[in-house]
Write an enzyme that holds these catalytic residues in place. Structure first.
Site, PDB file in Angstrom:
ATOM      1  N   MET A  27      50.720  66.815  27.148  1.00 54.43           N
ATOM      2  CA  MET A  27      49.436  66.962  27.836  1.00 54.43           C
ATOM      3  C   MET A  27      49.521  68.145  28.803  1.00 54.43           C
ATOM      4  O   MET A  27      48.743  68.249  29.749  1.00 54.43           O
ATOM      5  CB  MET A  27      49.071  65.671  28.567  1.00 54.43           C
ATOM      6  CG  MET A  27      48.899  64.495  27.599  1.00 54.43           C
ATOM      7  SD  MET A  27      47.808  63.208  28.191  1.00 54.43           S
ATOM      8  CE  MET A  27      48.622  62.723  29.686  1.00 54.43           C
ATOM      9  N   HIS A  34      59.845  68.324  29.207  1.00 51.01           N
ATOM     10  CA  HIS A  34      59.165  68.861  28.020  1.00 51.01           C
ATOM     11  C   HIS A  34      59.975  70.006  27.397  1.00 51.01           C
ATOM     12  O   HIS A  34      60.115  70.098  26.174  1.00 51.01           O
ATOM     13  CB  HIS A  34      57.797  69.441  28.397  1.00 51.01           C
ATOM     14  CG  HIS A  34      56.805  68.444  28.901  1.00 51.01           C
ATOM     15  ND1 HIS A  34      56.324  68.463  30.182  1.00 51.01           N
ATOM     16  CD2 HIS A  34      56.188  67.409  28.276  1.00 51.01           C
ATOM     17  CE1 HIS A  34      55.443  67.496  30.334  1.00 51.01           C
ATOM     18  NE2 HIS A  34      55.351  66.833  29.199  1.00 51.01           N
ATOM     19  N   GLN A 145      62.054  59.767  26.418  1.00 55.23           N
ATOM     20  CA  GLN A 145      62.419  58.366  26.668  1.00 55.23           C
ATOM     21  C   GLN A 145      61.762  57.850  27.955  1.00 55.23           C
ATOM     22  O   GLN A 145      61.624  56.655  28.153  1.00 55.23           O
ATOM     23  CB  GLN A 145      63.949  58.255  26.747  1.00 55.23           C
ATOM     24  CG  GLN A 145      64.512  56.914  27.169  1.00 55.23           C
ATOM     25  CD  GLN A 145      64.153  55.788  26.206  1.00 55.23           C
ATOM     26  OE1 GLN A 145      63.862  56.025  25.028  1.00 55.23           O
ATOM     27  NE2 GLN A 145      64.164  54.549  26.712  1.00 55.23           N
ATOM     28  N   SER A 182      58.140  64.230  35.909  1.00 49.34           N
ATOM     29  CA  SER A 182      56.843  63.784  35.429  1.00 49.34           C
ATOM     30  C   SER A 182      55.786  64.732  35.961  1.00 49.34           C
ATOM     31  O   SER A 182      55.901  65.208  37.105  1.00 49.34           O
ATOM     32  CB  SER A 182      56.559  62.364  35.940  1.00 49.34           C
ATOM     33  OG  SER A 182      55.178  62.074  35.839  1.00 49.34           O
TER      34      SER A 182
HETATM   35  O1  PAF Z   1      53.280  61.586  26.518  1.00 48.92           O
HETATM   36  C1  PAF Z   1      52.263  62.287  26.538  1.00 48.92           C
HETATM   37  O2  PAF Z   1      52.205  63.367  27.142  1.00 48.92           O
HETATM   38  C2  PAF Z   1      51.012  61.802  25.800  1.00 48.92           C
HETATM   39  O3  PAF Z   1      50.877  60.426  25.885  1.00 48.92           O
HETATM   40  C3  PAF Z   1      50.959  62.275  24.339  1.00 48.92           C
HETATM   41  C4  PAF Z   1      52.103  61.698  23.520  1.00 48.92           C
HETATM   42  C5  PAF Z   1      51.007  63.795  24.286  1.00 48.92           C
HETATM   43  C6  PAF Z   1      49.647  61.815  23.688  1.00 48.92           C
HETATM   44  O4  PAF Z   1      48.538  62.314  24.361  1.00 48.92           O
END
Ligand code: PAF
Length: 277
Positions: A27, A34, A145, A182
């Protein structure tokens, strides 16, 4: 690095021969967690795609959809040096055109914990992830995770619907003091940020007790609650010691257990977890 906003453009790029796509659905508001997933996807696939989409259907009405951070230029700057082939950042209308009315619902594993406190959340996640799998047709898809129940829900969905994709789970990446990375950490005030380390402290305390031989799940939950209770800014939503596949609360840890929690600091809600094996 191709940057595209429409499904049609993704399909055009996929027409080129060669296959072998790894997809990292996000997102946006990318952090080291990420980027670690992206690096892994790069190492394990011929081509790597990243989707950046703040998915409205997984937010509750009155939730933080509007204020969710969307630093697209910064995200693209972080991805460019990593050798990503394709970034897809669609509009909400591209994913949910007028008349949209088809959803994917995963049942039992999506019901407790996050599912109980955020009704409809996993229906939104399962729906958008299914759409992304259909759009990209990746060989592998990468998830963190840190969102352990999301991993359980998506894995169940992939098995139940025979989706031809391998789910790869990346370890939680933590700040030096243990706070899990996060996108929502950005909402914390300096005082809340300091207090938020209590999640990892609570999980670590339960892990120590487990390593000393405690197997009663309620005792593990109690240890986590006791540590969290020492931090006055922490408003606990749930503390869990559950089966990692079904998310059902355990009486006794026999094999693996997923310790998890959701805690609010002011208006910011944080989750974290740790696997006992
Ligand atoms: O973990 C996230 O960022 C979201 O829940 C995802 C998997 C991209 C789905 O919108």
């Amino acid at each position: 690095m191709h940057f595209v906003k429409t499904i049609q453009e993704v399909r055009e790029i996929h027409k080129h021969p060669g296959g072998g796509w790894g997809l990292v659905p996000t997102m946006g508001a990318l952090h080291k967690g990420h980027l670690a997933l992206v690096e892994r996807a790069r190492a394990e696939n011929k081509h790597t795609a990243v989707s950046i989409f703040v998915n409205p259907t997984q937010f509750a009405a009155g939730g933080d959809l509007e204020k969710y951070p969307r630093p697209l230029e910064k995200d693209l700057g972080l991805l460019a040096p990593l050798g990503v082939d394709l970034v897809f950042a669609p509009s909400a209308e591209e994913i949910y055109p007028p008349g949209f009315q088809t959803y994917v619902t995963v049942e039992d594993v999506a019901a407790p914990l996050e599912g109980a406190l955020r009704p409809g959340h996993f229906r939104g996640v399962a729906t958008v992830v299914t759409k992304l799998f259909n759009i990209f047709q990746p060989d592998r898809a990468y998830f963190g995770q840190k969102d352990a129940q999301q991993v359980a829900v998506i894995s169940r969905m992939v098995r139940d619907l025979n989706l031809p994709v391998e789910i790869v789970v990346g370890k939680t990446v933590r700040e030096a003091d243990g706070l899990a990375m996060s996108s929502r950490n950005a909402y914390l005030s300096p005082e809340e940020r300091q207090a938020a380390v209590v999640l990892f402290q609570a999980l670590s305390a339960a892990q120590r007790v487990y390593e000393q031989g405690v197997r009663e799940a309620e005792r593990l939950r109690e240890v986590m609650r006791d540590v969290l209770a020492q931090e006055p800014r922490a408003q606990v939503e749930y503390v869990s010691a559950a089966d990692p596949l079904t998310l059902q609360e355990l009486d006794r840890v026999r094999d693996k257990a997923l310790l998890s929690m959701a805690v609010r600091f002011g208006t910011t809600r944080l989750i974290d977890n740790l696997m006992l094996e």
